[in-house]
Scaffold this motif. Sequence first.
Motif, PDB file in Angstrom:
ATOM      1  N   MET A   1       3.760  49.220  23.741  1.00 54.23           N
ATOM      2  CA  MET A   1       2.750  49.667  22.792  1.00 54.23           C
ATOM      3  C   MET A   1       2.035  48.482  22.166  1.00 54.23           C
ATOM      4  SD  MET A   1       2.349  52.923  21.968  1.00 54.23           S
ATOM      5  CE  MET A   1       3.140  54.482  21.909  1.00 54.23           C
ATOM      6  N   THR A   2       0.739  48.627  22.013  1.00 53.25           N
ATOM      7  CA  THR A   2      -0.058  47.650  21.286  1.00 53.25           C
ATOM      8  C   THR A   2      -0.665  48.362  20.092  1.00 53.25           C
ATOM      9  OG1 THR A   2      -0.597  46.440  23.304  1.00 53.25           O
ATOM     10  CG2 THR A   2      -2.015  46.060  21.401  1.00 53.25           C
ATOM     11  N   ARG A   3      -0.470  47.828  18.920  1.00 51.30           N
ATOM     12  CA  ARG A   3      -1.021  48.412  17.694  1.00 51.30           C
ATOM     13  C   ARG A   3      -2.338  47.711  17.355  1.00 51.30           C
ATOM     14  NH1 ARG A   3       2.898  50.396  13.242  1.00 51.30           N
ATOM     15  NH2 ARG A   3       2.973  51.990  14.861  1.00 51.30           N
ATOM     16  N   ILE A   4      -3.380  48.528  17.135  1.00 46.70           N
ATOM     17  CA  ILE A   4      -4.717  48.003  16.845  1.00 46.70           C
ATOM     18  C   ILE A   4      -5.191  48.523  15.498  1.00 46.70           C
ATOM     19  CG2 ILE A   4      -7.137  47.932  17.594  1.00 46.70           C
ATOM     20  CD1 ILE A   4      -6.103  48.462  20.467  1.00 46.70           C
ATOM     21  N   LEU A   5      -5.670  47.602  14.676  1.00 49.22           N
ATOM     22  CA  LEU A   5      -6.280  47.931  13.391  1.00 49.22           C
ATOM     23  C   LEU A   5      -7.787  47.844  13.548  1.00 49.22           C
ATOM     24  CD1 LEU A   5      -6.467  48.259  10.244  1.00 49.22           C
ATOM     25  CD2 LEU A   5      -6.086  45.780  10.103  1.00 49.22           C
ATOM     26  N   GLY A   6      -8.485  48.914  13.191  1.00 54.24           N
ATOM     27  CA  GLY A   6      -9.942  48.923  13.179  1.00 54.24           C
ATOM     28  C   GLY A   6     -10.423  48.890  11.741  1.00 54.24           C
ATOM     29  N   ILE A   7     -11.477  48.129  11.480  1.00 56.54           N
ATOM     30  CA  ILE A   7     -12.017  47.998  10.121  1.00 56.54           C
ATOM     31  C   ILE A   7     -13.512  48.265  10.140  1.00 56.54           C
ATOM     32  CG2 ILE A   7     -12.341  46.470   8.131  1.00 56.54           C
ATOM     33  CD1 ILE A   7      -9.952  44.800   9.201  1.00 56.54           C
ATOM     34  N   ASP A   8     -13.939  49.177   9.267  1.00 56.10           N
ATOM     35  CA  ASP A   8     -15.360  49.464   9.059  1.00 56.10           C
ATOM     36  C   ASP A   8     -15.694  48.964   7.656  1.00 56.10           C
ATOM     37  OD1 ASP A   8     -17.975  50.519   9.305  1.00 56.10           O
ATOM     38  OD2 ASP A   8     -17.342  52.359   8.301  1.00 56.10           O
ATOM     39  N   PRO A   9     -16.215  47.733   7.539  1.00 61.38           N
ATOM     40  CA  PRO A   9     -16.420  47.149   6.212  1.00 61.38           C
ATOM     41  C   PRO A   9     -17.562  47.814   5.451  1.00 61.38           C
ATOM     42  CG  PRO A   9     -17.290  45.690   7.900  1.00 61.38           C
ATOM     43  CD  PRO A   9     -16.646  46.844   8.608  1.00 61.38           C
ATOM     44  N   GLY A  10     -17.391  47.882   4.142  1.00 60.00           N
ATOM     45  CA  GLY A  10     -18.431  48.418   3.277  1.00 60.00           C
ATOM     46  C   GLY A  10     -18.241  47.937   1.858  1.00 60.00           C
ATOM     47  N   SER A  11     -19.338  47.840   1.118  1.00 56.62           N
ATOM     48  CA  SER A  11     -19.259  47.350  -0.259  1.00 56.62           C
ATOM     49  C   SER A  11     -18.882  48.460  -1.238  1.00 56.62           C
ATOM     50  CB  SER A  11     -20.587  46.718  -0.667  1.00 56.62           C
ATOM     51  OG  SER A  11     -21.618  47.674  -0.601  1.00 56.62           O
ATOM     52  N   GLN A  12     -18.887  49.720  -0.766  1.00 57.55           N
ATOM     53  CA  GLN A  12     -18.454  50.835  -1.610  1.00 57.55           C
ATOM     54  C   GLN A  12     -17.154  51.443  -1.103  1.00 57.55           C
ATOM     55  OE1 GLN A  12     -21.808  53.503  -1.762  1.00 57.55           O
ATOM     56  NE2 GLN A  12     -22.950  52.139  -3.092  1.00 57.55           N
ATOM     57  N   ARG A  13     -17.062  51.575   0.224  1.00 58.18           N
ATOM     58  CA  ARG A  13     -15.849  52.069   0.875  1.00 58.18           C
ATOM     59  C   ARG A  13     -15.662  51.290   2.169  1.00 58.18           C
ATOM     60  NH1 ARG A  13     -17.986  56.179  -1.371  1.00 58.18           N
ATOM     61  NH2 ARG A  13     -19.438  56.557   0.314  1.00 58.18           N
ATOM     62  N   THR A  14     -14.456  50.830   2.399  1.00 54.14           N
ATOM     63  CA  THR A  14     -14.104  50.153   3.644  1.00 54.14           C
ATOM     64  C   THR A  14     -13.107  51.036   4.373  1.00 54.14           C
ATOM     65  OG1 THR A  14     -14.551  47.916   2.848  1.00 54.14           O
ATOM     66  CG2 THR A  14     -12.930  48.127   4.610  1.00 54.14           C
ATOM     67  N   GLY A  15     -13.471  51.420   5.583  1.00 57.46           N
ATOM     68  CA  GLY A  15     -12.589  52.258   6.382  1.00 57.46           C
ATOM     69  C   GLY A  15     -11.577  51.425   7.133  1.00 57.46           C
ATOM     70  N   ILE A  16     -10.352  51.940   7.212  1.00 51.22           N
ATOM     71  CA  ILE A  16      -9.314  51.305   8.017  1.00 51.22           C
ATOM     72  C   ILE A  16      -8.646  52.378   8.868  1.00 51.22           C
ATOM     73  CG2 ILE A  16      -8.832  49.274   6.607  1.00 51.22           C
ATOM     74  CD1 ILE A  16      -6.647  50.771   5.205  1.00 51.22           C
ATOM     75  N   GLY A  17      -8.362  52.020  10.108  1.00 54.46           N
ATOM     76  CA  GLY A  17      -7.727  52.969  11.014  1.00 54.46           C
ATOM     77  C   GLY A  17      -6.817  52.227  11.972  1.00 54.46           C
ATOM     78  N   ILE A  18      -5.658  52.793  12.222  1.00 55.70           N
ATOM     79  CA  ILE A  18      -4.676  52.151  13.097  1.00 55.70           C
ATOM     80  C   ILE A  18      -4.287  53.118  14.205  1.00 55.70           C
ATOM     81  CG2 ILE A  18      -2.383  51.102  13.245  1.00 55.70           C
ATOM     82  CD1 ILE A  18      -2.689  50.363  10.269  1.00 55.70           C
ATOM     83  N   ILE A  19      -4.285  52.583  15.427  1.00 57.50           N
ATOM     84  CA  ILE A  19      -3.842  53.361  16.587  1.00 57.50           C
ATOM     85  C   ILE A  19      -2.837  52.544  17.376  1.00 57.50           C
ATOM     86  CG2 ILE A  19      -6.002  54.674  16.758  1.00 57.50           C
ATOM     87  CD1 ILE A  19      -6.764  52.858  19.170  1.00 57.50           C
ATOM     88  N   ASP A  20      -2.032  53.232  18.149  1.00 55.88           N
ATOM     89  CA  ASP A  20      -1.147  52.598  19.119  1.00 55.88           C
ATOM     90  C   ASP A  20      -1.669  52.932  20.505  1.00 55.88           C
ATOM     91  OD1 ASP A  20       0.622  51.431  17.331  1.00 55.88           O
ATOM     92  OD2 ASP A  20       2.045  53.098  17.389  1.00 55.88           O
ATOM     93  N   VAL A  21      -1.622  51.946  21.395  1.00 59.70           N
ATOM     94  CA  VAL A  21      -2.052  52.135  22.777  1.00 59.70           C
ATOM     95  C   VAL A  21      -0.857  51.828  23.662  1.00 59.70           C
ATOM     96  CG1 VAL A  21      -3.696  51.455  24.561  1.00 59.70           C
ATOM     97  CG2 VAL A  21      -4.368  51.349  22.156  1.00 59.70           C
ATOM     98  N   GLY A  22      -0.464  52.819  24.445  1.00 55.01           N
ATOM     99  CA  GLY A  22       0.665  52.639  25.344  1.00 55.01           C
ATOM    100  C   GLY A  22       0.263  51.867  26.584  1.00 55.01           C
ATOM    101  N   ALA A  23       1.248  51.387  27.329  1.00 57.87           N
ATOM    102  CA  ALA A  23       0.992  50.657  28.570  1.00 57.87           C
ATOM    103  C   ALA A  23       0.244  51.533  29.574  1.00 57.87           C
ATOM    104  CB  ALA A  23       2.304  50.159  29.169  1.00 57.87           C
ATOM    105  N   ASP A  24       0.430  52.845  29.460  1.00 51.69           N
ATOM    106  CA  ASP A  24      -0.261  53.783  30.348  1.00 51.69           C
ATOM    107  C   ASP A  24      -1.646  54.165  29.829  1.00 51.69           C
ATOM    108  OD1 ASP A  24       0.471  55.282  28.147  1.00 51.69           O
ATOM    109  OD2 ASP A  24       1.514  56.841  29.286  1.00 51.69           O
ATOM    110  N   GLY A  25      -2.055  53.587  28.701  1.00 55.63           N
ATOM    111  CA  GLY A  25      -3.380  53.879  28.140  1.00 55.63           C
ATOM    112  C   GLY A  25      -3.403  55.009  27.137  1.00 55.63           C
ATOM    113  N   ARG A  26      -2.275  55.647  26.913  1.00 54.17           N
ATOM    114  CA  ARG A  26      -2.240  56.748  25.935  1.00 54.17           C
ATOM    115  C   ARG A  26      -2.496  56.227  24.538  1.00 54.17           C
ATOM    116  NH1 ARG A  26       2.461  60.588  28.085  1.00 54.17           N
ATOM    117  NH2 ARG A  26       1.256  61.400  29.820  1.00 54.17           N
ATOM    118  N   LEU A  27      -3.278  57.000  23.810  1.00 49.41           N
ATOM    119  CA  LEU A  27      -3.659  56.632  22.452  1.00 49.41           C
ATOM    120  C   LEU A  27      -2.917  57.503  21.455  1.00 49.41           C
ATOM    121  CD1 LEU A  27      -7.487  56.582  23.170  1.00 49.41           C
ATOM    122  CD2 LEU A  27      -6.011  54.584  22.943  1.00 49.41           C
TER     123      LEU A  27
END
Length: 173
Positions: A1-27
Amino acid sequence: MTRILGIDPGSQRTGIGIIDVGADGRLQHVYHAAINVLGNEDFHQRLKQIFDEISSVVDMYAPAEVAIERVFMARNPDSALKLGQARGAAICAVVNKGLGLSEYAAKEVKQAVVGGGAADKAQVQHMVGVLLNIPGKLQADAADALAIALTHAHTRSSVERLGIPRTAWRRRR
Protein backbone atom coordinates in the motif's frame (compact mmCIF):
# COMPACT_ATOMS: atom_id res chain seq x y z
CA MET A 1 0.00 0.00 0.00
CA THR A 2 1.06 3.54 -0.76
CA ARG A 3 -0.61 6.32 1.21
CA ILE A 4 -1.13 9.60 -0.67
CA LEU A 5 -2.09 12.96 0.80
CA GLY A 6 -3.81 15.40 -1.55
CA ILE A 7 -3.98 19.11 -0.69
CA ASP A 8 -6.26 21.74 -2.22
CA PRO A 9 -4.85 24.99 -0.80
CA GLY A 10 -7.08 27.94 -0.04
CA SER A 11 -6.97 31.12 2.02
CA GLN A 12 -10.43 30.42 3.48
CA ARG A 13 -10.57 26.62 3.40
CA THR A 14 -7.81 24.15 2.59
CA GLY A 15 -8.95 20.70 1.57
CA ILE A 16 -7.05 17.61 2.61
CA GLY A 17 -7.70 14.07 1.46
CA ILE A 18 -5.88 10.80 2.02
CA ILE A 19 -6.14 7.61 0.00
CA ASP A 20 -4.35 4.29 -0.01
CA VAL A 21 -3.31 2.70 -3.30
CA GLY A 22 -2.72 -1.03 -3.35
CA ALA A 23 -0.08 -2.77 -5.45
CA ASP A 24 -2.95 -3.94 -7.68
CA GLY A 25 -4.12 -0.33 -8.18
CA ARG A 26 -7.10 -0.54 -5.85
CA LEU A 27 -8.00 2.75 -4.25
CA GLN A 28 -9.26 3.14 -0.70
CA HIS A 29 -10.49 6.27 1.03
CA VAL A 30 -8.71 6.92 4.34
CA TYR A 31 -9.59 10.47 5.45
CA HIS A 32 -10.79 13.82 4.21
CA ALA A 33 -11.52 17.22 5.74
CA ALA A 34 -11.54 20.92 5.05
CA ILE A 35 -9.43 23.17 7.24
CA ASN A 36 -11.66 26.18 7.80
CA VAL A 37 -9.48 29.18 8.64
CA LEU A 38 -12.19 31.84 8.42
CA GLY A 39 -12.35 32.03 12.21
CA ASN A 40 -8.98 33.75 12.25
CA GLU A 41 -9.22 37.44 11.42
CA ASP A 42 -5.43 37.75 11.28
CA PHE A 43 -4.21 36.30 7.97
CA HIS A 44 -0.89 35.28 9.54
CA GLN A 45 -2.81 33.11 12.00
CA ARG A 46 -4.67 31.50 9.09
CA LEU A 47 -1.34 30.51 7.56
CA LYS A 48 -0.15 29.13 10.91
CA GLN A 49 -3.36 27.11 11.25
CA ILE A 50 -2.89 25.59 7.77
CA PHE A 51 0.73 24.73 8.62
CA ASP A 52 -0.16 23.25 12.02
CA GLU A 53 -3.14 21.20 10.85
CA ILE A 54 -1.38 19.74 7.83
CA SER A 55 1.61 18.92 10.04
CA SER A 56 -0.75 17.09 12.43
CA VAL A 57 -2.38 15.15 9.59
CA VAL A 58 1.04 14.08 8.29
CA ASP A 59 2.01 12.93 11.79
CA MET A 60 -1.27 11.06 12.30
CA TYR A 61 -1.64 9.36 8.89
CA ALA A 62 2.02 9.09 7.73
CA PRO A 63 1.55 9.53 3.97
CA ALA A 64 4.35 8.29 1.73
CA GLU A 65 3.59 10.76 -1.07
CA VAL A 66 1.95 14.17 -1.29
CA ALA A 67 0.28 16.01 -4.16
CA ILE A 68 -0.89 19.62 -4.24
CA GLU A 69 -2.81 21.76 -6.69
CA ARG A 70 -0.72 24.21 -8.68
CA VAL A 71 -1.79 27.84 -8.40
CA PHE A 72 -3.79 29.24 -11.28
CA MET A 73 -3.76 32.91 -12.21
CA ALA A 74 -6.77 34.55 -10.58
CA ARG A 75 -8.42 37.75 -11.78
CA ASN A 76 -7.85 39.43 -8.44
CA PRO A 77 -4.13 39.88 -7.66
CA ASP A 78 -4.78 40.10 -3.89
CA SER A 79 -6.66 36.78 -3.96
CA ALA A 80 -3.89 35.16 -6.01
CA LEU A 81 -1.29 36.36 -3.52
CA LYS A 82 -3.25 35.04 -0.53
CA LEU A 83 -3.80 31.71 -2.29
CA GLY A 84 -0.07 31.48 -2.97
CA GLN A 85 0.70 32.18 0.67
CA ALA A 86 -1.75 29.49 1.83
CA ARG A 87 -0.18 27.09 -0.65
CA GLY A 88 3.25 28.02 0.72
CA ALA A 89 2.15 27.24 4.28
CA ALA A 90 0.91 23.82 3.13
CA ILE A 91 4.10 23.11 1.20
CA CYS A 92 6.26 24.11 4.19
CA ALA A 93 4.29 21.80 6.48
CA VAL A 94 4.91 18.85 4.14
CA VAL A 95 8.56 19.61 3.39
CA ASN A 96 9.19 20.22 7.11
CA LYS A 97 8.15 16.59 7.69
CA GLY A 98 10.70 15.37 5.14
CA LEU A 99 8.25 14.64 2.34
CA GLY A 100 8.50 15.70 -1.28
CA LEU A 101 5.48 16.61 -3.32
CA SER A 102 4.05 16.60 -6.81
CA GLU A 103 2.04 19.43 -8.31
CA TYR A 104 -0.98 19.22 -10.61
CA ALA A 105 -2.91 21.90 -12.46
CA ALA A 106 -6.67 22.04 -11.91
CA LYS A 107 -7.27 20.95 -15.52
CA GLU A 108 -5.06 17.90 -15.04
CA VAL A 109 -7.05 16.93 -11.95
CA LYS A 110 -10.40 17.34 -13.71
CA GLN A 111 -9.15 15.38 -16.71
CA ALA A 112 -7.91 12.51 -14.52
CA VAL A 113 -10.99 12.26 -12.33
CA VAL A 114 -13.88 13.30 -14.57
CA GLY A 115 -12.43 12.83 -18.05
CA GLY A 116 -12.60 16.48 -19.09
CA GLY A 117 -10.56 19.50 -18.09
CA ALA A 118 -13.60 21.79 -18.04
CA ALA A 119 -15.58 19.79 -15.45
CA ASP A 120 -17.35 21.71 -12.71
CA LYS A 121 -17.04 21.22 -8.95
CA ALA A 122 -20.23 19.13 -8.74
CA GLN A 123 -18.89 16.67 -11.32
CA VAL A 124 -15.59 16.36 -9.44
CA GLN A 125 -17.42 15.81 -6.13
CA HIS A 126 -19.63 13.14 -7.70
CA MET A 127 -16.79 11.23 -9.39
CA VAL A 128 -14.60 11.29 -6.28
CA GLY A 129 -17.50 9.79 -4.34
CA VAL A 130 -17.98 7.10 -6.99
CA LEU A 131 -14.28 6.25 -7.35
CA LEU A 132 -13.74 6.01 -3.59
CA ASN A 133 -17.16 4.59 -2.71
CA ILE A 134 -18.03 7.49 -0.40
CA PRO A 135 -21.78 7.86 0.09
CA GLY A 136 -23.43 11.28 0.27
CA LYS A 137 -22.22 14.66 -0.88
CA LEU A 138 -18.62 15.60 -0.17
CA GLN A 139 -17.54 19.05 0.94
CA ALA A 140 -16.08 20.74 -2.18
CA ASP A 141 -12.57 21.49 -0.88
CA ALA A 142 -12.18 18.02 0.63
CA ALA A 143 -13.42 16.45 -2.64
CA ASP A 144 -10.87 18.50 -4.58
CA ALA A 145 -8.09 17.30 -2.26
CA LEU A 146 -9.15 13.68 -2.76
CA ALA A 147 -9.26 14.34 -6.52
CA ILE A 148 -5.67 15.60 -6.37
CA ALA A 149 -4.63 12.43 -4.52
CA LEU A 150 -6.46 10.32 -7.13
CA THR A 151 -4.73 12.21 -9.94
CA HIS A 152 -1.38 11.49 -8.36
CA ALA A 153 -2.26 7.81 -7.98
CA HIS A 154 -3.25 7.54 -11.65
CA THR A 155 -0.23 9.54 -12.83
CA ARG A 156 2.32 7.57 -10.81
CA SER A 157 0.82 4.35 -12.16
CA SER A 158 1.14 5.62 -15.75
CA VAL A 159 4.70 6.81 -15.16
CA GLU A 160 5.63 3.37 -13.82
CA ARG A 161 4.08 1.64 -16.85
CA LEU A 162 5.62 4.01 -19.40
CA GLY A 163 9.01 4.16 -17.73
CA ILE A 164 9.50 7.82 -18.61
CA PRO A 165 9.31 10.91 -16.40
CA ARG A 166 5.96 12.66 -16.12
CA THR A 167 7.43 15.90 -17.45
CA ALA A 168 8.27 14.16 -20.74
CA TRP A 169 4.64 13.45 -21.62
CA ARG A 170 2.91 16.48 -20.14
CA ARG A 171 1.56 18.98 -22.62
CA ARG A 172 3.49 22.23 -22.72
CA ARG A 173 1.57 25.49 -22.45
